[in-house]
Scaffold this motif. Structure first.
Motif, PDB file in Angstrom:
ATOM      1  N   GLY A 100      47.529  32.673  36.535  1.00  0.00           N
ATOM      2  CA  GLY A 100      48.456  31.606  37.666  1.00  0.00           C
ATOM      3  C   GLY A 100      49.453  32.232  38.083  1.00  0.00           C
ATOM      4  N   LYS A 101      50.245  31.929  38.905  1.00  0.00           N
ATOM      5  CA  LYS A 101      51.722  31.899  38.641  1.00  0.00           C
ATOM      6  C   LYS A 101      52.657  32.887  38.080  1.00  0.00           C
ATOM      7  CE  LYS A 101      52.326  29.983  43.450  1.00  0.00           C
ATOM      8  NZ  LYS A 101      52.703  28.358  43.973  1.00  0.00           N
ATOM      9  N   ALA A 102      52.458  32.622  36.717  1.00  0.00           N
ATOM     10  CA  ALA A 102      53.310  32.990  35.685  1.00  0.00           C
ATOM     11  C   ALA A 102      53.470  34.417  35.048  1.00  0.00           C
ATOM     12  CB  ALA A 102      53.189  32.080  34.207  1.00  0.00           C
ATOM     13  N   SER A 103      51.465  35.066  35.319  1.00  0.00           N
ATOM     14  CA  SER A 103      51.637  36.378  35.365  1.00  0.00           C
ATOM     15  C   SER A 103      52.219  36.826  36.807  1.00  0.00           C
ATOM     16  CB  SER A 103      49.984  36.573  35.401  1.00  0.00           C
ATOM     17  OG  SER A 103      50.033  36.330  34.112  1.00  0.00           O
ATOM     18  N   ARG A 104      52.099  36.556  37.870  1.00  0.00           N
ATOM     19  CA  ARG A 104      52.368  37.064  39.437  1.00  0.00           C
ATOM     20  C   ARG A 104      53.955  37.400  38.567  1.00  0.00           C
ATOM     21  NH1 ARG A 104      50.099  33.300  43.348  1.00  0.00           N
ATOM     22  NH2 ARG A 104      51.235  34.383  44.822  1.00  0.00           N
ATOM     23  N   GLU A 105      54.282  36.218  38.624  1.00  0.00           N
ATOM     24  CA  GLU A 105      55.905  36.296  38.587  1.00  0.00           C
ATOM     25  C   GLU A 105      56.207  37.808  37.332  1.00  0.00           C
ATOM     26  OE1 GLU A 105      56.810  31.778  39.933  1.00  0.00           O
ATOM     27  OE2 GLU A 105      57.107  31.642  37.192  1.00  0.00           O
ATOM     28  N   ASP A 139      58.311  31.680  47.635  1.00  0.00           N
ATOM     29  CA  ASP A 139      57.204  31.371  48.809  1.00  0.00           C
ATOM     30  C   ASP A 139      56.614  32.760  49.383  1.00  0.00           C
ATOM     31  OD1 ASP A 139      57.497  29.001  49.331  1.00  0.00           O
ATOM     32  OD2 ASP A 139      58.987  28.872  51.037  1.00  0.00           O
ATOM     33  N   ASP A 140      57.550  33.388  48.737  1.00  0.00           N
ATOM     34  CA  ASP A 140      57.111  35.571  49.153  1.00  0.00           C
ATOM     35  C   ASP A 140      56.768  35.775  47.863  1.00  0.00           C
ATOM     36  OD1 ASP A 140      59.606  35.181  48.031  1.00  0.00           O
ATOM     37  OD2 ASP A 140      60.146  36.500  49.216  1.00  0.00           O
ATOM     38  N   LEU A 141      55.888  35.053  46.824  1.00  0.00           N
ATOM     39  CA  LEU A 141      56.121  35.739  45.316  1.00  0.00           C
ATOM     40  C   LEU A 141      54.374  35.865  45.799  1.00  0.00           C
ATOM     41  CD1 LEU A 141      56.224  35.708  42.138  1.00  0.00           C
ATOM     42  CD2 LEU A 141      54.323  33.522  42.669  1.00  0.00           C
ATOM     43  N   GLY A 142      54.686  37.676  45.352  1.00  0.00           N
ATOM     44  CA  GLY A 142      53.518  38.662  45.313  1.00  0.00           C
ATOM     45  C   GLY A 142      52.179  38.129  44.693  1.00  0.00           C
ATOM     46  N   ARG A 143      51.317  39.007  44.645  1.00  0.00           N
ATOM     47  CA  ARG A 143      50.744  39.299  42.984  1.00  0.00           C
ATOM     48  C   ARG A 143      51.022  40.879  42.820  1.00  0.00           C
ATOM     49  NH1 ARG A 143      46.804  35.086  43.806  1.00  0.00           N
ATOM     50  NH2 ARG A 143      47.348  34.019  45.546  1.00  0.00           N
ATOM     51  N   PRO A 144      49.873  41.508  41.212  1.00  0.00           N
ATOM     52  CA  PRO A 144      50.096  41.974  41.325  1.00  0.00           C
ATOM     53  C   PRO A 144      49.296  43.777  41.427  1.00  0.00           C
ATOM     54  CG  PRO A 144      49.148  40.503  40.073  1.00  0.00           C
ATOM     55  CD  PRO A 144      49.405  39.570  40.793  1.00  0.00           C
ATOM     56  N   THR A 145      50.092  44.759  41.971  1.00  0.00           N
ATOM     57  CA  THR A 145      49.192  45.792  42.537  1.00  0.00           C
ATOM     58  C   THR A 145      48.304  46.650  42.027  1.00  0.00           C
ATOM     59  OG1 THR A 145      51.244  46.766  42.199  1.00  0.00           O
ATOM     60  CG2 THR A 145      51.399  45.221  44.641  1.00  0.00           C
ATOM     61  N   LEU A 146      48.402  46.204  40.337  1.00  0.00           N
ATOM     62  CA  LEU A 146      47.372  46.716  39.945  1.00  0.00           C
ATOM     63  C   LEU A 146      45.773  46.357  39.639  1.00  0.00           C
ATOM     64  CD1 LEU A 146      49.873  48.305  37.037  1.00  0.00           C
ATOM     65  CD2 LEU A 146      48.846  49.899  38.614  1.00  0.00           C
ATOM     66  N   THR A 147      44.979  46.488  40.124  1.00  0.00           N
ATOM     67  CA  THR A 147      44.013  46.340  39.101  1.00  0.00           C
ATOM     68  C   THR A 147      43.163  45.923  37.919  1.00  0.00           C
ATOM     69  OG1 THR A 147      42.863  48.059  38.411  1.00  0.00           O
ATOM     70  CG2 THR A 147      43.125  48.009  40.513  1.00  0.00           C
ATOM     71  N   ALA A 148      42.883  45.194  37.624  1.00  0.00           N
ATOM     72  CA  ALA A 148      42.182  44.145  36.113  1.00  0.00           C
ATOM     73  C   ALA A 148      42.590  45.503  34.969  1.00  0.00           C
ATOM     74  CB  ALA A 148      41.463  43.109  36.437  1.00  0.00           C
TER      75      ALA A 148
END
Length: 408
Positions: A205-210, A350-359
């Motif tokens: 969830g958001k913890a990894s995104r942050e 609100d503008d929290l992004g997502r990882p840009t690297l693949t898994a």
């Protein structure tokens, strides 16, 4: 389709489940209608848990319960569905409402892709008849399906409504809050400050995104972190697996309260294994915040007492940054299995992004970085024969094996 209408058509008066962002409208409607009410609505720790609660409800009342969940939770229901609910066993009827993440042809995050592909197939394999609700599905169509479903339920079988993205609506968006002031992203910044170049395993969830955005903002590499973007509840077990095989490296686990509850047995295994290089940090906002903020029972659960009972050498709870910094520093110096619970506010940018690297890129970078430095753990490095160096690398630098080769 309006979530209130779906509830009315189903006609049940007991719901239990694990919140999902795709079912946010349903979850908000249930919170408005019932709140957390043991007679009508229970948010469970995991999907298997709520399936068993639903079975108990039926045994006590003879009525049909409803179980709601994200499709990622299908794996958790396979055992209780196959060995408890199934009509070849106890024939306990239940209605599942399942959010369809990763539906083929609909863009979604990598952890949902394969789950989305097998969602309907898994239901079929479990003997659960399913109907898909889309944005243009009418109330009459759902009513007609429910009429057919009732025959299945009367014969002790299970049915499911699979909800496509955006299919459910609800006019009143419920807001969730607590009394704590520290925000998760700031908490993670403090953890990164103290962990420095130690590996971090972060939860779903958001913890990894942050964590990913914190590294990006600082111009740091992402090789230090394994982002557990799926597999909710398993980040601490992943961290344990890393810690026992990298005994000379401090391993940090950033966990969440919902994740801890989902597979709390992991804490007992961690405590019994007792890796002195593992620091387990549970950021507790008492909510499934990533999927909307619906409450967990962790707000009233003594996680510190549980950790101590499970065998953690040290466990503490903090709710201020001065306390957090003090405990993070002590954890680095203590060299003991440690749990730090951090009480946290609900909410994120609100503008929290997502990882840009693949898994796969994340995994490969983390594994490359976490390779142990042989010189740092073997005093007699220079005396090891060249052929044994290759053996050491082949066996993944298991410390007892390395020392055996070094002195042989």
């Amino acid at each position: 389709m309006n979530a209130e209408k779906l509830i009315d058509i189903i006609g049940a008066d007991f719901y239990t489940g694990v919140p999902d962002s795709q079912l946010r409208a349903l979850c908000d409607c249930l919170m408005d209608r019932y709140g957390i009410d043991k007679k009508h609505h229970i948010i469970a720790a995991n999907e298997g848990n709520c399936t068993a609660i639903a079975a108990g409800y039926h045994l006590a009342t003879g009525k049909v319960p409803v179980i709601y969940m994200q499709n990622s939770g299908e794996g958790n229901i396979i055992n209780p569905v196959a060995s408890l609910l199934n009509d070849k066993v106890y024939a306990i009827p239940a209605i599942f409402v399942i959010g369809w993440r990763g539906e083929p042809g609909i863009h979604d995050e990598p952890q949902h892709i394969f789950q989305g592909e097998v969602t309907l197939r898994l239901l079929e394999d479990m003997g659960i008849k399913a109907a898909v609700i889309a944005g243009d599905t009418t109330e009459d169509e759902v009513s007609a399906v429910m009429t057919k479903f009732r025959q299945e339920l009367e014969n002790g079988r299970n049915v499911a409504f699979v909800i496509r993205k955006g299919a459910l609506t609800y006019s009143n968006k419920v807001k969730y809050a607590n009394e704590y002031t520290m925000h998760r992203e700031d908490i993670i910044k403090h953890i990164v400050k103290y962990s420095k170049e130690d590996p971090i395993i972060s939860t779903t969830g958001k913890a990894s995104r942050e964590l990913f955005e914190i590294r990006t903002e600082a111009g740091a590499e992402h090789k230090y972190d394994f982002l557990t973007v799926g597999s909710m509840g398993h980040s601490s077990s992943i961290a344990l697996g890393v810690a026992i095989n990298k005994p000379n490296t401090r391993i940090w686990c950033i966990d969440g309260d919902g994740a801890v509850l989902m597979h709390m047995g992991a804490m007992a295994v961690i405590g019994a294994t007792n890796p002195n290089n593992l620091i387990h940090i549970v950021i507790n906002n008492g909510a499934h915040e990533t999927v909307g903020g619906m409450p967990t029972v962790a707000a009233g659960t003594d996680i510190v007492a549980i950790a101590r009972a499970c065998g953690y050498a040290y466990a503490v709870s903090v709710d201020e940054f001065d306390e957090l910094d003090r405990e993070l520093q002590r954890a680095k110096e203590r060299n003991e299995l440690t749990l730090i619970e951090v009480k946290c506010a609900i909410g994120a940018r609100d503008d929290l992004g997502r990882p840009t690297l693949t898994a796969i890129e994340n995994k490969n970078n983390f594994m490359e970085y976490s390779k142990i430095n042989i010189k740092s753990v073997i005093p007699k490095y220079n005396s090891i024969k060249k052929e044994n160096i290759n053996k050491i690398m082949l066996w993944g630098c298991n410390a007892p094996f390395i020392y055996y080769l070094a002195w042989k």
